[in-house]
Design a protein around this motif. Structure first.
Motif, PDB file in Angstrom:
ATOM      1  N   LEU A   5       0.831  -1.204   0.000  1.00  0.00           N
ATOM      2  CA  LEU A   5       0.000   0.000   0.000  1.00  0.00           C
ATOM      3  C   LEU A   5       0.869   1.260   0.000  1.00  0.00           C
ATOM      4  O   LEU A   5       0.557   2.225  -0.706  1.00  0.00           O
ATOM      5  CB  LEU A   5      -0.947   0.004   1.200  1.00  0.00           C
ATOM      6  CG  LEU A   5      -2.102  -0.994   1.126  1.00  0.00           C
ATOM      7  CD1 LEU A   5      -2.896  -0.994   2.427  1.00  0.00           C
ATOM      8  CD2 LEU A   5      -3.005  -0.668  -0.048  1.00  0.00           C
ATOM      9  N   ARG A   6       1.943   1.249   0.775  1.00  0.00           N
ATOM     10  CA  ARG A   6       2.845   2.402   0.789  1.00  0.00           C
ATOM     11  C   ARG A   6       3.489   2.584  -0.580  1.00  0.00           C
ATOM     12  O   ARG A   6       3.624   3.701  -1.073  1.00  0.00           O
ATOM     13  CB  ARG A   6       3.915   2.234   1.871  1.00  0.00           C
ATOM     14  CG  ARG A   6       3.410   2.534   3.278  1.00  0.00           C
ATOM     15  CD  ARG A   6       4.560   2.649   4.275  1.00  0.00           C
ATOM     16  NE  ARG A   6       5.321   1.421   4.416  1.00  0.00           N
ATOM     17  CZ  ARG A   6       4.977   0.396   5.205  1.00  0.00           C
ATOM     18  NH1 ARG A   6       3.893   0.462   5.934  1.00  0.00           N
ATOM     19  NH2 ARG A   6       5.728  -0.691   5.273  1.00  0.00           N
ATOM     20  N   ALA A   9       0.871   4.000  -2.932  1.00  0.00           N
ATOM     21  CA  ALA A   9       0.652   5.417  -2.628  1.00  0.00           C
ATOM     22  C   ALA A   9       1.804   6.266  -3.161  1.00  0.00           C
ATOM     23  O   ALA A   9       1.584   7.345  -3.714  1.00  0.00           O
ATOM     24  CB  ALA A   9       0.485   5.613  -1.129  1.00  0.00           C
ATOM     25  N   VAL A  12       1.457   6.569  -6.921  1.00  0.00           N
ATOM     26  CA  VAL A  12       0.378   7.499  -7.278  1.00  0.00           C
ATOM     27  C   VAL A  12       0.863   8.937  -7.099  1.00  0.00           C
ATOM     28  O   VAL A  12       0.622   9.792  -7.962  1.00  0.00           O
ATOM     29  CB  VAL A  12      -0.892   7.227  -6.434  1.00  0.00           C
ATOM     30  CG1 VAL A  12      -1.899   8.360  -6.564  1.00  0.00           C
ATOM     31  CG2 VAL A  12      -1.523   5.908  -6.850  1.00  0.00           C
ATOM     32  N   ARG A  13       1.563   9.226  -6.016  1.00  0.00           N
ATOM     33  CA  ARG A  13       2.098  10.574  -5.805  1.00  0.00           C
ATOM     34  C   ARG A  13       3.083  10.945  -6.909  1.00  0.00           C
ATOM     35  O   ARG A  13       3.061  12.068  -7.418  1.00  0.00           O
ATOM     36  CB  ARG A  13       2.760  10.682  -4.429  1.00  0.00           C
ATOM     37  CG  ARG A  13       1.770  10.831  -3.287  1.00  0.00           C
ATOM     38  CD  ARG A  13       2.458  11.221  -1.980  1.00  0.00           C
ATOM     39  NE  ARG A  13       3.436  10.240  -1.526  1.00  0.00           N
ATOM     40  CZ  ARG A  13       3.141   9.154  -0.823  1.00  0.00           C
ATOM     41  NH1 ARG A  13       1.898   8.888  -0.491  1.00  0.00           N
ATOM     42  NH2 ARG A  13       4.099   8.317  -0.439  1.00  0.00           N
ATOM     43  N   ARG A  16       1.069  11.672 -10.077  1.00  0.00           N
ATOM     44  CA  ARG A  16       0.414  12.987  -9.991  1.00  0.00           C
ATOM     45  C   ARG A  16       1.412  14.106 -10.254  1.00  0.00           C
ATOM     46  O   ARG A  16       1.121  15.064 -10.969  1.00  0.00           O
ATOM     47  CB  ARG A  16      -0.210  13.179  -8.613  1.00  0.00           C
ATOM     48  CG  ARG A  16      -1.541  12.548  -8.450  1.00  0.00           C
ATOM     49  CD  ARG A  16      -2.112  12.911  -7.100  1.00  0.00           C
ATOM     50  NE  ARG A  16      -3.433  12.362  -6.931  1.00  0.00           N
ATOM     51  CZ  ARG A  16      -3.902  11.862  -5.817  1.00  0.00           C
ATOM     52  NH1 ARG A  16      -3.148  11.843  -4.727  1.00  0.00           N
ATOM     53  NH2 ARG A  16      -5.122  11.385  -5.746  1.00  0.00           N
ATOM     54  N   VAL A  45      -6.154   2.076  -8.361  1.00  0.00           N
ATOM     55  CA  VAL A  45      -6.924   2.753  -7.308  1.00  0.00           C
ATOM     56  C   VAL A  45      -7.801   3.814  -7.955  1.00  0.00           C
ATOM     57  O   VAL A  45      -7.534   4.263  -9.072  1.00  0.00           O
ATOM     58  CB  VAL A  45      -6.003   3.417  -6.244  1.00  0.00           C
ATOM     59  CG1 VAL A  45      -5.231   2.388  -5.470  1.00  0.00           C
ATOM     60  CG2 VAL A  45      -5.076   4.433  -6.868  1.00  0.00           C
ATOM     61  N   LEU A  47      -8.864   7.413  -8.285  1.00  0.00           N
ATOM     62  CA  LEU A  47      -8.373   8.758  -7.999  1.00  0.00           C
ATOM     63  C   LEU A  47      -9.521   9.734  -8.219  1.00  0.00           C
ATOM     64  O   LEU A  47     -10.178   9.711  -9.255  1.00  0.00           O
ATOM     65  CB  LEU A  47      -7.211   9.126  -8.923  1.00  0.00           C
ATOM     66  CG  LEU A  47      -5.975   8.241  -8.845  1.00  0.00           C
ATOM     67  CD1 LEU A  47      -4.952   8.667  -9.883  1.00  0.00           C
ATOM     68  CD2 LEU A  47      -5.372   8.319  -7.458  1.00  0.00           C
TER      69      LEU A  47
END
Length: 118
Positions: A5-6, A9, A12-13, A16, A45, A47
């Motif tokens: 999960l980390r 994440a 995804v960051r 972005r 995921v 967004l």
């Protein structure tokens, strides 16, 4: 599982950040925009801003790569009706149908189609 999960994440960051940089850049490459769109489709995921960013990236990609093709077709003595119509449809689908060159191309395509139908 927590590590996955980390990692997700963090990816995804990073995506972005790359997407924002591409949208802010005056002329990112078509490959960069296509890559970001592909990466977005692979992010597993939801967004919140997914649709908006996807439209913005696709619009910028069209403006950088397909708009010159449309302008070139408009300059041709006898542009391909299929090509011009396809480019106009793409632009309209991205909310770019009101650009002057798109309106001009759509008008020419409609006139050519009407002549062909006679």
């Amino acid at each position: 599982e927590a590590a996955q999960l980390r990692e997700l994440a963090a990816s995804v960051r990073a995506w972005r950040s790359a997407a924002r940089a591409a949208l802010d850049a005056p002329s990112p490459s078509e490959e960069e925009l296509a890559g970001l769109l592909q990466q977005l489709s692979n992010i597993p995921v939801r967004l919140r801003e997914r649709g908006e960013i996807q439209r913005s990236l696709a619009s910028k990609r069209w403006l950088l790569s397909r708009r010159p093709a449309l302008l070139s077709a408009l300059e041709a003595a006898r542009p391909s009706l299929e090509e011009v119509s396809g480019l106009c449809d793409e632009a309209a689908g991205l909310g770019l149908g009101q650009l002057p060159e798109v309106l001009q191309a759509a008008e020419r395509a409609a006139a050519a189609a009407a002549r062909a139908a006679e």
